[in-house]
Scaffold this motif. Structure first.
Motif: not given
Length: 354
Positions: A15-22, A24-27, A270-276, A340-342
């Motif tokens: 549901s938040v795949y645009p953020k996941v792609q960011q 993956l791009d190092g953002k 990979l996704l701790s950045v979305l959950h501080p 899921v990221v893969d």
């Protein structure tokens, strides 16, 4: 990857795949959810509590004005969901009603992990929770008074009182939303020596209470943990429980944070950045599992800087890159999203199309 092999947590990430792609791009995108430990105080004395060791007897609460400040800042950058955990017991915060009311005022939503005992005979608190919470998960750990007292370290506790309160909460929930938006109730048991004979009963109790899901997790690295060679009986119970449940309740078995890592110890987080995580004192951490590495995981202090300044700092990216995976909890729940990221990397180009 075959999407059918993914569990229900895949929906959260897709549901938040645009953020996941960011990512993956190092953002570093804005967080999707911010977790708060609004206190490190808890009136329970659970012998198995992994957080109590880090409190060192401190009983502290986040300042209400500081909480409001960071909520305003999170809202401004588009973070609309809050999670309360611990740490300590969030419902013990002296300003918990004001905290919940402010979340409602800002039109945010939240999830709450709690022992639930503060809700007993506290109808204003129940109403405040139901007005803002998408879900509330009760750290139950027992379904009899005797075991409940033992596992939570207090002889004056009564499971039956909490059960009655939870049944009232479930009955009241539809008054605060539609059948599809009402607050969902989850019950959780940490499987250990003292409650190993109550797991079957827990299902029937959860059904009677009207819970939406029942979660079991192994206690690890503790003298109360069930030895590996004695777990086969409970492993066999898993499928039996699922056959006895119905479509109204979901049953989930999770690995404990400790123990063997199920082969993912070397995987990046990979996704701790979305959950501080924001602690009671205003410190911002990369994730909720920071206690044994506070310096390396601390990003800043919201009482000194704005959340956005901390989040978008160069230091943030450096600290993410320097995380030592061998110091992470073996079964970090954030790592369960890696498959899921893969999947998003492979299939994301199709997500705009129905």
């Amino acid at each position: 990857m075959d999407f059918r092999s993914l569990d229900v947590t895949a929906a959260n990430v897709i549901s938040v795949y645009p953020k996941v792609q960011q990512v993956l791009d190092g953002k570093i995108p804005a967080p999707e959810v911010a977790e708060f430990f609004i206190t490190n105080y808890c009136s329970f004395c659970c012998p198995h509590c992994r957080c109590a060791k880090t409190h060192e007897g401190q009983n502290s609460f986040i300042n209400l004005n500081l909480f409001k400040k960071v909520i305003d800042e999170l809202d401004a950058i588009g973070c609309k969901t809050i999670e309360f955990g611990g740490g300590g017991e969030p419902l013990e915060h002296p300003d918990i009603l004001k905290i919940l009311h402010y979340i409602k005022e800002k039109d945010l939503r939240c999830g709450i992990i709690t022992n639930g005992y503060a809700m007993i005979d506290n109808h204003p608190l129940i109403d405040a929770i139901l007005s803002v919470a998408d879900w509330i998960r009760i750290s139950l750990d027992a379904v009899s008074d005797e075991t409940y007292q033992y596992v939570h370290g207090r002889k004056d506790l009564l499971y039956l009182l909490l059960k009655s309160t939870l049944m009232s909460l479930v009955q009241k929930a539809p008054l605060f939303g539609s059948p599809t938006t009402r607050t969902r109730l989850g019950l959780k048991l940490i499987i250990q020596q003292s409650n190993r004979n109550e797991l079957e009963k827990a299902l029937y109790e959860a059904q009677e209470i009207g819970a939406d899901y029942l979660q079991f997790k192994w206690l690890e690295n503790h003298s109360f943990a069930i030895p590996q060679n004695e777990r086969i009986q409970i492993d066999n119970l898993k499928e039996w429980l699922k056959t006895k449940s119905d479509e109204k309740i979901f049953i989930d078995f999770l690995a404990g944070y400790g123990g063997d890592a199920d082969g993912n110890a070397d995987q990046p987080c990979l996704l701790s950045v979305l959950h501080p995580l924001i602690d009671w004192d205003g410190k911002v951490y990369i994730c909720a599992f920071f206690h044994h590495r506070k310096d390396s995981h601390c990003l800043g202090d919201i009482s000194i800087q704005s959340f956005e300044e901390i989040w978008n700092s160069i230091e943030h990216k450096k600290k993410i890159e320097s995380v030592k995976r061998n110091q992470c909890v073996p079964n970090c729940p954030i790592k369960r999203y890696n498959p899921v990221v893969d999947f998003i990397k492979q299939e994301g180009y199709r997500f705009h199309y129905i």
